[in-house]
Design an enzyme around this catalytic site. Structure first.
Site, PDB file in Angstrom:
ATOM      1  N   LEU A   1       0.926  -1.385  -0.018  1.00 58.47           N
ATOM      2  CA  LEU A   1       0.044  -0.065  -0.151  1.00 58.47           C
ATOM      3  C   LEU A   1       0.825   1.365  -0.163  1.00 58.47           C
ATOM      4  O   LEU A   1       1.687   1.328   0.784  1.00 58.47           O
ATOM      5  CB  LEU A   1      -0.845   0.118   1.204  1.00 58.47           C
ATOM      6  CG  LEU A   1      -1.867  -1.258   1.505  1.00 58.47           C
ATOM      7  CD1 LEU A   1      -2.586  -1.038   2.975  1.00 58.47           C
ATOM      8  CD2 LEU A   1      -2.609  -1.469   0.114  1.00 58.47           C
ATOM      9  N   GLU A   2       0.665   2.122  -0.788  1.00 61.62           N
ATOM     10  CA  GLU A   2       1.535   3.329  -1.160  1.00 61.62           C
ATOM     11  C   GLU A   2       1.023   4.321  -0.431  1.00 61.62           C
ATOM     12  O   GLU A   2       0.010   4.952  -0.391  1.00 61.62           O
ATOM     13  CB  GLU A   2       1.551   3.869  -2.655  1.00 61.62           C
ATOM     14  CG  GLU A   2       2.176   2.593  -3.606  1.00 61.62           C
ATOM     15  CD  GLU A   2       3.888   2.228  -3.346  1.00 61.62           C
ATOM     16  OE1 GLU A   2       4.294   2.808  -2.384  1.00 61.62           O
ATOM     17  OE2 GLU A   2       4.093   1.254  -4.005  1.00 61.62           O
ATOM     18  N   LYS A   3       1.805   5.064   0.543  1.00 60.18           N
ATOM     19  CA  LYS A   3       1.788   6.080   1.163  1.00 60.18           C
ATOM     20  C   LYS A   3       2.075   7.529   0.503  1.00 60.18           C
ATOM     21  O   LYS A   3       1.063   8.451   0.803  1.00 60.18           O
ATOM     22  CB  LYS A   3       2.461   6.245   2.482  1.00 60.18           C
ATOM     23  CG  LYS A   3       2.373   5.106   3.677  1.00 60.18           C
ATOM     24  CD  LYS A   3       3.296   5.531   4.691  1.00 60.18           C
ATOM     25  CE  LYS A   3       3.537   4.192   5.620  1.00 60.18           C
ATOM     26  NZ  LYS A   3       4.356   4.634   6.618  1.00 60.18           N
TER      27      LYS A   3
ATOM     28  N   TYR B   1      10.709   1.512  -7.790  1.00 65.11           N
ATOM     29  CA  TYR B   1      11.572   0.509  -7.485  1.00 65.11           C
ATOM     30  C   TYR B   1      12.086  -0.579  -8.790  1.00 65.11           C
ATOM     31  O   TYR B   1      11.163  -0.525  -9.655  1.00 65.11           O
ATOM     32  CB  TYR B   1      11.229  -0.344  -6.136  1.00 65.11           C
ATOM     33  CG  TYR B   1       9.663  -0.498  -5.998  1.00 65.11           C
ATOM     34  CD1 TYR B   1       8.854  -1.174  -6.776  1.00 65.11           C
ATOM     35  CD2 TYR B   1       9.146   0.507  -5.221  1.00 65.11           C
ATOM     36  CE1 TYR B   1       7.477  -1.053  -6.660  1.00 65.11           C
ATOM     37  CE2 TYR B   1       7.832   0.726  -4.990  1.00 65.11           C
ATOM     38  CZ  TYR B   1       6.996  -0.059  -5.657  1.00 65.11           C
ATOM     39  OH  TYR B   1       5.507  -0.101  -5.454  1.00 65.11           O
TER      40      TYR B   1
END
EC number: 3.4.19.3
Length: 118
Positions: free
Chosen positions: A55-57, A118
């Site tokens: 889950l990307e913040k 990434y």
């Protein structure tokens, strides 16, 4: 699968497959926002290298050096020319990770602040 299951209540769910292409994303996402004026938008990416649900913040605009599915990479290495440096999620992703992990689904859930680079 969520589209098949639907959501309870008066939720209006729209599901779109967006190509992994810088230029397509720049056209499609603003058009979808304009068309639907959503209260919540969830972008889901799939990676064959992933070992967990991430889950990307935070989403960053710069630092993209990889080619997309059309073998294109912006010279600026930015997703959106002139866009903000980053966008933070208003959802507490660490809390979501904790709640999902507590369900005992045997799925690793983690959070990241480096979406897509990434």
């Amino acid at each position: 699968e969520l589209e098949k299951l639907g959501l309870l209540g008066d939720v209006d769910l729209h599901v779109y497959e967006v190509p992994v292409e810088y230029q397509a994303v720049q056209r499609l996402i603003p058009a979808l926002w304009k068309k639907h004026s959503p209260q919540l938008l969830v972008h889901v990416g799939v990676s064959g290298m992933a070992t967990a649900v991430t889950l990307e913040k935070c989403g960053h605009n710069a630092g993209y050096m990889g080619f997309d599915n059309c073998q294109f990479c912006p010279d600026s290495q930015c997703c959106v020319e002139g866009g903000p440096d980053f966008i933070d999620s208003v959802i507490d992703m660490d809390a979501v990770c904790e709640r999902v992990s507590a369900l005992g689904l045997n799925v690793e859930v983690t959070s990241s602040e480096d979406a897509g680079r990434y």
